[in-house]
Design a protein around this motif. Structure first.
Motif, PDB file in Angstrom:
ATOM      1  N   LEU A  37      12.666 -59.469  -5.147  1.00  0.00           N
ATOM      2  CA  LEU A  37      13.907 -59.996  -4.584  1.00  0.00           C
ATOM      3  C   LEU A  37      13.910 -61.513  -4.538  1.00  0.00           C
ATOM      4  N   VAL A  38      12.780 -62.118  -4.194  1.00  0.00           N
ATOM      5  CA  VAL A  38      12.698 -63.584  -4.168  1.00  0.00           C
ATOM      6  C   VAL A  38      12.941 -64.138  -5.572  1.00  0.00           C
ATOM      7  N   ALA A  39      12.316 -63.547  -6.578  1.00  0.00           N
ATOM      8  CA  ALA A  39      12.504 -64.006  -7.951  1.00  0.00           C
ATOM      9  C   ALA A  39      13.947 -63.823  -8.395  1.00  0.00           C
ATOM     10  N   GLU A  40      14.557 -62.706  -8.021  1.00  0.00           N
ATOM     11  CA  GLU A  40      15.942 -62.439  -8.409  1.00  0.00           C
ATOM     12  C   GLU A  40      16.899 -63.450  -7.795  1.00  0.00           C
ATOM     13  N   VAL A  41      16.737 -63.724  -6.509  1.00  0.00           N
ATOM     14  CA  VAL A  41      17.614 -64.688  -5.839  1.00  0.00           C
ATOM     15  C   VAL A  41      17.393 -66.095  -6.408  1.00  0.00           C
ATOM     16  N   ALA A  42      16.155 -66.457  -6.665  1.00  0.00           N
ATOM     17  CA  ALA A  42      15.863 -67.788  -7.212  1.00  0.00           C
ATOM     18  C   ALA A  42      16.500 -67.992  -8.583  1.00  0.00           C
ATOM     19  N   ALA A  43      16.661 -66.922  -9.335  1.00  0.00           N
ATOM     20  CA  ALA A  43      17.247 -67.024 -10.681  1.00  0.00           C
ATOM     21  C   ALA A  43      18.773 -67.127 -10.652  1.00  0.00           C
ATOM     22  N   MET A  44      19.383 -66.875  -9.520  1.00  0.00           N
ATOM     23  CA  MET A  44      20.846 -66.941  -9.405  1.00  0.00           C
ATOM     24  C   MET A  44      21.310 -68.382  -9.283  1.00  0.00           C
ATOM     25  N   ASP A  45      22.590 -68.612  -9.601  1.00  0.00           N
ATOM     26  CA  ASP A  45      23.131 -69.947  -9.361  1.00  0.00           C
ATOM     27  C   ASP A  45      23.513 -70.068  -7.882  1.00  0.00           C
ATOM     28  N   ALA A  46      23.793 -71.281  -7.453  1.00  0.00           N
ATOM     29  CA  ALA A  46      24.030 -71.551  -6.032  1.00  0.00           C
ATOM     30  C   ALA A  46      25.167 -70.714  -5.454  1.00  0.00           C
ATOM     31  N   ALA A  47      26.225 -70.522  -6.206  1.00  0.00           N
ATOM     32  CA  ALA A  47      27.360 -69.748  -5.704  1.00  0.00           C
ATOM     33  C   ALA A  47      26.994 -68.281  -5.494  1.00  0.00           C
ATOM     34  N   GLN A  48      26.196 -67.727  -6.389  1.00  0.00           N
ATOM     35  CA  GLN A  48      25.807 -66.320  -6.277  1.00  0.00           C
ATOM     36  C   GLN A  48      24.913 -66.069  -5.076  1.00  0.00           C
ATOM     37  N   ILE A  67      14.020 -68.621   1.016  1.00  0.00           N
ATOM     38  CA  ILE A  67      13.775 -67.872  -0.219  1.00  0.00           C
ATOM     39  C   ILE A  67      13.432 -68.833  -1.359  1.00  0.00           C
ATOM     40  N   LEU A  68      14.223 -69.895  -1.499  1.00  0.00           N
ATOM     41  CA  LEU A  68      13.982 -70.857  -2.581  1.00  0.00           C
ATOM     42  C   LEU A  68      12.672 -71.611  -2.397  1.00  0.00           C
ATOM     43  N   ALA A  69      12.319 -71.927  -1.164  1.00  0.00           N
ATOM     44  CA  ALA A  69      11.038 -72.602  -0.902  1.00  0.00           C
ATOM     45  C   ALA A  69       9.875 -71.699  -1.275  1.00  0.00           C
ATOM     46  N   LEU A  70       9.953 -70.419  -0.938  1.00  0.00           N
ATOM     47  CA  LEU A  70       8.893 -69.472  -1.318  1.00  0.00           C
ATOM     48  C   LEU A  70       8.810 -69.321  -2.824  1.00  0.00           C
ATOM     49  N   ALA A  71       9.953 -69.229  -3.465  1.00  0.00           N
ATOM     50  CA  ALA A  71       9.977 -69.087  -4.927  1.00  0.00           C
ATOM     51  C   ALA A  71       9.327 -70.285  -5.604  1.00  0.00           C
ATOM     52  N   ALA A  72       9.645 -71.479  -5.138  1.00  0.00           N
ATOM     53  CA  ALA A  72       9.072 -72.693  -5.707  1.00  0.00           C
ATOM     54  C   ALA A  72       7.565 -72.737  -5.478  1.00  0.00           C
ATOM     55  N   LYS A  73       7.152 -72.393  -4.286  1.00  0.00           N
ATOM     56  CA  LYS A  73       5.721 -72.416  -3.930  1.00  0.00           C
ATOM     57  C   LYS A  73       4.916 -71.452  -4.784  1.00  0.00           C
ATOM     58  N   GLU A  74       5.523 -70.310  -5.099  1.00  0.00           N
ATOM     59  CA  GLU A  74       4.817 -69.277  -5.864  1.00  0.00           C
ATOM     60  C   GLU A  74       5.104 -69.330  -7.358  1.00  0.00           C
ATOM     61  N   GLY A  75       5.870 -70.332  -7.798  1.00  0.00           N
ATOM     62  CA  GLY A  75       6.173 -70.459  -9.228  1.00  0.00           C
ATOM     63  C   GLY A  75       7.144 -69.414  -9.718  1.00  0.00           C
ATOM     64  N   LEU A  76       7.989 -68.901  -8.844  1.00  0.00           N
ATOM     65  CA  LEU A  76       8.958 -67.881  -9.215  1.00  0.00           C
ATOM     66  C   LEU A  76      10.326 -68.485  -9.533  1.00  0.00           C
TER      67      LEU A  76
END
Length: 77
Positions: A37-48, A67-76
């Protein structure tokens, strides 16, 4: 979140309201492991992703910024 379990059951929700951070009027979009879920949300654009929240089993809720901070930290991201 400390000792994050990336395989924990998580639920992706979308706010039905006008953007309030209050925990009401949410609809369930998907259930999956937290990492997915973190990877999926990180791949979305800001509006989504603007109205999304992830609830993790055990009572933790993550807003878009978290969510975005975790994704960045984990390279997602």
């Amino acid at each position: 979140m400390s000792a994050l379990d990336w395989n924990a059951e998580a639920t992706l929700h979308e706010r039905d309201d006008a953007g309030s951070e209050m925990q009401y009027n949410f609809s369930v979009l998907k259930k999956a492991p937290l990492r997915d879920l973190v990877a999926e949300v990180a791949a979305m654009d800001a509006a989504q992703r603007a109205r999304l929240v992830i609830d993790v089993a055990g009572g933790t809720s993550l807003n878009v910024g978290e969510i975005l901070a975790l994704a960045a930290k984990e390279g997602l991201a």
